[in-house]
Design an enzyme around this catalytic site. Structure first.
Site, PDB file in Angstrom:
ATOM      1  N   GLN A 109       0.971  -1.342   0.024  1.00 12.32           N
ATOM      2  CA  GLN A 109       0.102   0.072  -0.051  1.00 12.32           C
ATOM      3  C   GLN A 109       0.878   1.394  -0.106  1.00 12.32           C
ATOM      4  OE1 GLN A 109      -2.086  -0.776   3.667  1.00 12.32           O
ATOM      5  NE2 GLN A 109      -3.355  -2.384   2.575  1.00 12.32           N
ATOM      6  N   HIS A 173      -0.518   0.020   5.589  1.00 18.19           N
ATOM      7  CA  HIS A 173      -1.122   0.701   6.643  1.00 18.19           C
ATOM      8  C   HIS A 173      -0.003   2.013   6.928  1.00 18.19           C
ATOM      9  CE1 HIS A 173      -3.998  -2.273   8.744  1.00 18.19           C
ATOM     10  NE2 HIS A 173      -3.933  -2.472   7.380  1.00 18.19           N
ATOM     11  N   GLU A 267     -14.657   2.755  10.800  1.00 13.09           N
ATOM     12  CA  GLU A 267     -15.364   3.954  11.501  1.00 13.09           C
ATOM     13  C   GLU A 267     -15.168   5.312  10.859  1.00 13.09           C
ATOM     14  OE1 GLU A 267     -12.953   4.051  14.940  1.00 13.09           O
ATOM     15  OE2 GLU A 267     -13.610   2.249  16.039  1.00 13.09           O
ATOM     16  N   TYR A 277      -8.826   6.888  20.361  1.00 13.38           N
ATOM     17  CA  TYR A 277      -9.902   6.273  19.397  1.00 13.38           C
ATOM     18  C   TYR A 277      -9.912   4.947  19.571  1.00 13.38           C
ATOM     19  CZ  TYR A 277     -11.307  10.889  18.419  1.00 13.38           C
ATOM     20  OH  TYR A 277     -11.715  12.049  18.620  1.00 13.38           O
ATOM     21  N   TYR A 288      -8.902 -11.088  11.064  1.00 16.09           N
ATOM     22  CA  TYR A 288      -8.967 -11.772   9.493  1.00 16.09           C
ATOM     23  C   TYR A 288      -8.790 -13.530   9.972  1.00 16.09           C
ATOM     24  CZ  TYR A 288      -8.232  -7.394   7.663  1.00 16.09           C
ATOM     25  OH  TYR A 288      -8.353  -5.850   7.317  1.00 16.09           O
TER      26      TYR A 288
HETATM   27 CA   LIG Z   1     -12.242   3.518  17.309  1.00  9.22          CA
END
Ligand SMILES: [Ca+2]
Length: 394
Positions: A109, A173, A267, A277, A288
């Site tokens: 990515q 990521h 989210e 968070y 997964y």
């Molecule tokens: Ca969260």
């Protein structure tokens, strides 16, 4: 690893679906396109609660486009993940690569990722962009600023203003959205690098964080953790998994973000200073393959609850609040692109709550970025199809 996974092949089935769609709407299209010959003379019509939407292919032939930014003259600055930046003009012509882009780690990515104009672009022509920067050990997310020359041919005075404090191996990521706040400070979103998710809770790490820095990379004195010996002063908020969408709320000026969950638990968050968070301790997502629960549940008093969570995961990327006139009924809505689900989500807000979701353009392609153009229309990047798309009312 469904989220944000870069799959270069759009897939025969998808292509066939696209062709079928084109065939179905061809009869509805007026003869004589206003598009330049560079752009495909087709439009695709999709239903919506606001009436039929026409999706126009403005440009094609891009390789894994990741971000777009509008220049004041209406042209687009587009990044391609393999490490190129190009200008797309209003006729859909795609330029040669802009010179001066640093070497990037174009794997998985990673690569050349977001790009935004500086707040004073009209005066100083400063652009800011993010990328996976190769190091001797691995790679890390970095941010650079540069001046785009008058012709849009090259970046000048390229200066790296930020590099993540860890450079693990692995290619997933990177986070990487960039947003200037109203005060001119720059928000930078950073992923957990997949194999290091516990670091999202570590305040001495940049992994899995949203940062707030000055345009020169220094740390604002009023950052929530500034002055703490045990924390990185750049941190704005923590406990994020992989944030690939960020935008300012047009009324409050607050930063909103969305992030990929693992299996479930994507989210949307109001992203406030000094808040946790939750990832990977508090999440709606599951592992997964095994499907096992992750962490200790989906709520905890010290963790900010998302304003919306998606299970199953849509794999969100790109985010825009709509404030234009082309679609008056969409004003104040939030638009989120989806990679895995290949659609555009329209979120209706009541204050700071999401009260409804409409799924648009299903099957169109992996929507990597969504922005409102100066023309009040929505512009998209179809990563799988290598296209710049524009949405108009039919
Ligand atoms: Ca969260």
């Amino acid at each position: 690893m469904q989220d944000g996974k870069v799959r270069e092949l759009p897939g025969v089935r998808k292509r066939a679906l696209g062709l079928l769609r084109v065939a179905l709407v061809v009869g509805a299209l007026a003869a004589g396109s206003t598009l330049a010959p560079h752009a495909a003379a087709t439009g695709m019509v999709y239903p919506s609660e606001a009436g039929p939407l026409r999706v126009t292919e403005v440009a094609r032939g891009l390789e894994s486009p990741w971000a777009l930014a509008f220049l004041p003259d209406g042209r687009l600055l587009v990044t391609e993940r393999p490490g190129r930046m190009r200008i797309v003009d209003t006729d859909g012509r795609v330029s040669e690569p802009v010179a001066g882009v640093p070497e990037v780690h174009a794997r998985g990515q990673g690569g050349l990722l977001d790009v935004v104009l500086g707040p004073d672009f009209a005066r100083d022509r400063v652009v800011v962009f993010s990328y996976a920067e190769p190091t001797t050990r691995g790679a890390r997310t970095a941010v650079a600023r540069a001046r785009l020359d008058a012709d849009g041919l090259r970046l000048e005075d390229v200066r790296r203003i930020f590099a993540q404090d860890e450079d693990p191996s692995g290619n997933h990521h990177w986070g990487s959205r960039l947003v200037f706040g109203r005060d001119g400070r720059l928000f930078v979103t950073l992923g957990d690098r997949f194999h290091h998710r516990e670091r999202a809770q570590a305040l001495d790490s940049h992994l899995g964080k949203v940062l707030r820095i000055e345009p020169d990379g220094s740390v604002p004195a009023d950052n929530p953790l500034a002055g703490r010996a045990d924390a990185r002063a750049e941190i704005w908020s923590w406990g994020h998994r992989n944030v690939q969408g960020a935008a300012l709320h047009p009324l409050t000026g607050e930063l909103w973000t969305h992030e990929h969950g693992p299996q479930g638990g994507d989210e949307v968050n109001r992203t406030l200073a000094g808040r946790n968070y939750g990832w990977p301790e508090i999440t709606h997502g599951r592992e997964y393959v095994t499907g096992r629960k992750i962490g200790a549940g989906s709520e905890r008093a010290d963790v900010a609850a998302p304003v919306l969570q998606w299970t199953p995961s849509i794999a969100p990327s790109g985010m825009a609040f709509y404030t234009g006139d082309a679609f008056p009924q969409w004003q104040g809505n939030v638009f989120v692109g989806a990679l895995k689900f290949q659609l555009l989500a329209r979120l209706v807000l009541d204050g700071e709550r999401v009260v409804r979701e409409e799924r648009l353009l299903e099957g169109l392609g992996r929507i990597r970025d969504v922005r409102q153009g100066p023309d009040g229309r929505l512009w998209l990047l179809d990563e799988s199809g290598g296209r710049v798309l524009r949405i108009d009312p039919q």
